[in-house]
Design a protein around this motif. Structure first.
Motif, PDB file in Angstrom:
ATOM      1  N   GLU A  63       0.856  -1.180   0.000  1.00 62.34           N
ATOM      2  CA  GLU A  63       0.000   0.000   0.000  1.00 62.34           C
ATOM      3  C   GLU A  63       0.896   1.235   0.000  1.00 62.34           C
ATOM      4  O   GLU A  63       2.047   1.172   0.434  1.00 62.34           O
ATOM      5  N   TYR A  64       0.366   2.341  -0.505  1.00 59.97           N
ATOM      6  CA  TYR A  64       1.202   3.534  -0.622  1.00 59.97           C
ATOM      7  C   TYR A  64       0.363   4.786  -0.472  1.00 59.97           C
ATOM      8  O   TYR A  64      -0.857   4.787  -0.629  1.00 59.97           O
ATOM      9  N   SER A 230       6.691  12.175  -3.984  1.00 52.99           N
ATOM     10  CA  SER A 230       7.218  10.822  -3.928  1.00 52.99           C
ATOM     11  C   SER A 230       6.172   9.907  -3.311  1.00 52.99           C
ATOM     12  O   SER A 230       5.125  10.361  -2.826  1.00 52.99           O
ATOM     13  N   LEU A 231       6.470   8.619  -3.326  1.00 53.77           N
ATOM     14  CA  LEU A 231       5.601   7.627  -2.705  1.00 53.77           C
ATOM     15  C   LEU A 231       6.202   7.140  -1.403  1.00 53.77           C
ATOM     16  O   LEU A 231       7.425   6.976  -1.283  1.00 53.77           O
ATOM     17  N   MET A 232       5.363   6.910  -0.427  1.00 47.97           N
ATOM     18  CA  MET A 232       5.728   6.177   0.778  1.00 47.97           C
ATOM     19  C   MET A 232       5.024   4.827   0.676  1.00 47.97           C
ATOM     20  O   MET A 232       3.792   4.771   0.587  1.00 47.97           O
ATOM     21  N   VAL A 233       5.795   3.742   0.644  1.00 47.79           N
ATOM     22  CA  VAL A 233       5.248   2.416   0.353  1.00 47.79           C
ATOM     23  C   VAL A 233       5.463   1.492   1.548  1.00 47.79           C
ATOM     24  O   VAL A 233       6.551   1.463   2.139  1.00 47.79           O
ATOM     25  N   ARG A 234       4.420   0.730   1.881  1.00 49.63           N
ATOM     26  CA  ARG A 234       4.501  -0.195   3.015  1.00 49.63           C
ATOM     27  C   ARG A 234       4.082  -1.596   2.583  1.00 49.63           C
ATOM     28  O   ARG A 234       3.141  -1.763   1.802  1.00 49.63           O
ATOM     29  N   LEU A 235       4.773  -2.576   3.115  1.00 54.68           N
ATOM     30  CA  LEU A 235       4.427  -3.977   2.912  1.00 54.68           C
ATOM     31  C   LEU A 235       3.511  -4.424   4.041  1.00 54.68           C
ATOM     32  O   LEU A 235       3.831  -4.254   5.215  1.00 54.68           O
ATOM     33  N   VAL A 236       2.359  -4.959   3.681  1.00 56.78           N
ATOM     34  CA  VAL A 236       1.415  -5.482   4.669  1.00 56.78           C
ATOM     35  C   VAL A 236       1.709  -6.961   4.863  1.00 56.78           C
ATOM     36  O   VAL A 236       1.693  -7.742   3.911  1.00 56.78           O
ATOM     37  N   VAL A 237       2.012  -7.345   6.078  1.00 55.10           N
ATOM     38  CA  VAL A 237       2.324  -8.744   6.387  1.00 55.10           C
ATOM     39  C   VAL A 237       1.419  -9.220   7.513  1.00 55.10           C
ATOM     40  O   VAL A 237       1.272  -8.556   8.544  1.00 55.10           O
ATOM     41  N   ASP A 276       7.574  -0.534   6.387  1.00 54.78           N
ATOM     42  CA  ASP A 276       7.970   0.421   5.347  1.00 54.78           C
ATOM     43  C   ASP A 276       9.040  -0.227   4.481  1.00 54.78           C
ATOM     44  O   ASP A 276      10.034  -0.757   4.994  1.00 54.78           O
ATOM     45  N   ILE A 277       8.859  -0.183   3.158  1.00 55.41           N
ATOM     46  CA  ILE A 277       9.794  -0.918   2.298  1.00 55.41           C
ATOM     47  C   ILE A 277      11.165  -0.275   2.237  1.00 55.41           C
ATOM     48  O   ILE A 277      12.090  -0.874   1.670  1.00 55.41           O
ATOM     49  N   ILE A 278      11.338   0.905   2.811  1.00 52.44           N
ATOM     50  CA  ILE A 278      12.694   1.458   2.877  1.00 52.44           C
ATOM     51  C   ILE A 278      13.615   0.500   3.622  1.00 52.44           C
ATOM     52  O   ILE A 278      14.807   0.415   3.336  1.00 52.44           O
ATOM     53  N   HIS A 279      13.046  -0.271   4.553  1.00 52.58           N
ATOM     54  CA  HIS A 279      13.842  -1.235   5.313  1.00 52.58           C
ATOM     55  C   HIS A 279      14.177  -2.473   4.499  1.00 52.58           C
ATOM     56  O   HIS A 279      15.023  -3.283   4.911  1.00 52.58           O
TER      57      HIS A 279
END
Length: 418
Positions: A63-64, A230-237, A276-279
């Protein structure tokens, strides 16, 4: 200088050199952004302040939302404030040629006569310099700006026309929504915007400086002109996540760090299911994402560009010689395979014009999201963007296509703890 993008430098030279050895690159298969890549809603219809979902895929559920970046004050201090007098440079142009240009742009005959009067322009050494008066400049239509500014963009002397501010949301109100500029100044800026190809742009920094009232407001305006979406993108787990598939994807064919502890820790933490996918990015990309180039990078004589950023994506320590077009070309020839979509995490995507020259490169992340730096300068940060947004920035001279490149198996990246 505060230029933001350099669409034709140095990538035309870069790919032309490759084409001497790989002729197929000058006749690429037209892989258009978004086809066959996963399609997505037009990003210009997506707004600041809302969460959006990516398409499902091996990358997991993403999601972003949109954020805006601005260069810090410490960086702005190194940019010289432009002159408040607007000038248009036309090297190698004739008066007849300019009359034809101004006629195509539907400028009134009286204005044409004024602009080309020897009292109001300089014609010297094969270069005509025109000084458009502010009242006439302020009432030009967006269509008139698009025609004239496209011509100005051909000469590097016209810095802010070659490298305009791009408003990828398509909305000046969204772009300036969180800025400190007064409502009056925002409306003035809106009047000066125009379409550069398929993206809204702004070039008239010099003209708008005439409307600011204080030195502090001028600095705020100048700082605001570095605003970039820009986009802030997160991985949902969660318990439904295909953990094995997600870890395999983000490991980048085992070139990325061991991300399994990060993902499993998120799943096992009560009250959160987002990472956060930056990680999940390699260390160099993680270090620079959402930031502007620090001054220490200037010691190499050139600032990092999109090419440097793309080829160093998996490196812990950057290979600075990628700033040399000849050596960067050699690296692609020796270390990368040409590939077609579907792309994978870490693949280098080159945007090619109709002549087959690469005008930009970036790194594929997931779905239709890329890691990119749009210009070789301090005012261009590292971003996550939609492929469609990047393509609109670089397609102002015509249709572009995308060619993918993937590191060959066994190619070493620079070491260090990831």
């Amino acid at each position: 200088m505060m230029s933001r993008t350099s669409p034709k430098f140095p990538f035309t030279t870069f790919v032309s050199a490759i084409a001497l050895v790989m002729p197929w690159l000058t006749a690429p298969a037209p892989v258009q952004a978004g086809t066959p890549l996963p399609s997505s809603p037009d990003s210009t219809s997506e707004v600041f302040g809302k969460m959006y979902q990516c398409h499902p895929g091996p990358w997991g559920q993403l999601e972003y939302y949109y954020i805006y970046l601005e260069a810090p004050p410490s960086l702005i201090e190194h940019f010289p404030m432009p002159n408040s007098v607007t000038k248009w440079e036309f090297p190698g142009e004739t008066e007849a040629g300019l009359r034809n240009l101004f006629t195509r742009a539907s400028l009134p005959q009286a204005l044409q006569d004024y602009l080309l009067d020897s009292k109001n322009c300089v014609n010297r050494d094969g270069r005509i310099t025109v000084f458009p008066p502010l009242p006439d400049l302020s009432v030009m239509t967006p269509a008139q700006r698009s025609i004239i500014y496209a011509e100005l963009a051909r000469a590097p002397e016209n810095e802010f026309y070659v490298n305009p501010v791009f408003i990828t949301s398509g909305s000046v109100d969204q772009w300036l929504g969180q800025s400190r500029l007064t409502p009056e100044l925002r409306e003035i800026i809106k009047k000066f915007t125009y379409m550069r190809g398929e993206v809204l742009a702004f070039s008239d920094l010099s003209a708008v400086l005439n409307y600011v009232k204080t030195d502090a407001e001028a600095k705020d305006f100048f700082k605001t002109m570095t605003r970039t979406r820009s986009l802030m993108v997160r991985l949902v787990v969660d318990d439904n996540t295909d953990l094995k598939s997600v870890i395999r994807y983000w490991s980048g064919r085992k070139r990325n760090k061991d991300i399994e502890p990060l993902v499993t820790s998120t799943i096992e933490t009560e009250g959160t299911n987002q990472l956060d996918i930056i990680h999940l990015l390699p260390s160099l990309a993680r270090r620079y994402l959402y930031g502007y180039p620090p001054m220490e990078l200037a010691v190499m004589g050139r600032m990092p560009d999109c090419h440097w950023s793309s080829l160093n994506f998996f490196n812990y320590k950057p290979r600075e010689y990628y700033l040399d077009t000849r050596l960067a070309t050699s690296a692609v020839l020796e270390n990368y395979n040409r590939i077609e979509a579907p792309f994978e995490f870490g693949d280098v995507l080159m945007f090619l014009n109709a002549q087959g020259n690469a005008i930009h490169s970036c790194v594929y992340i997931a779905d239709d999201i890329v890691y990119t730096k749009n210009g070789e300068n301090m005012a261009s940060p590292w971003l996550l963007m939609k492929i469609s947004d990047v393509q609109r920035i670089y397609s102002y001279e015509g249709q572009t296509s995308i060619q993918g490149f993937r590191l060959k198996p066994g190619v070493e990246t620079t070491g260090g703890e990831q």
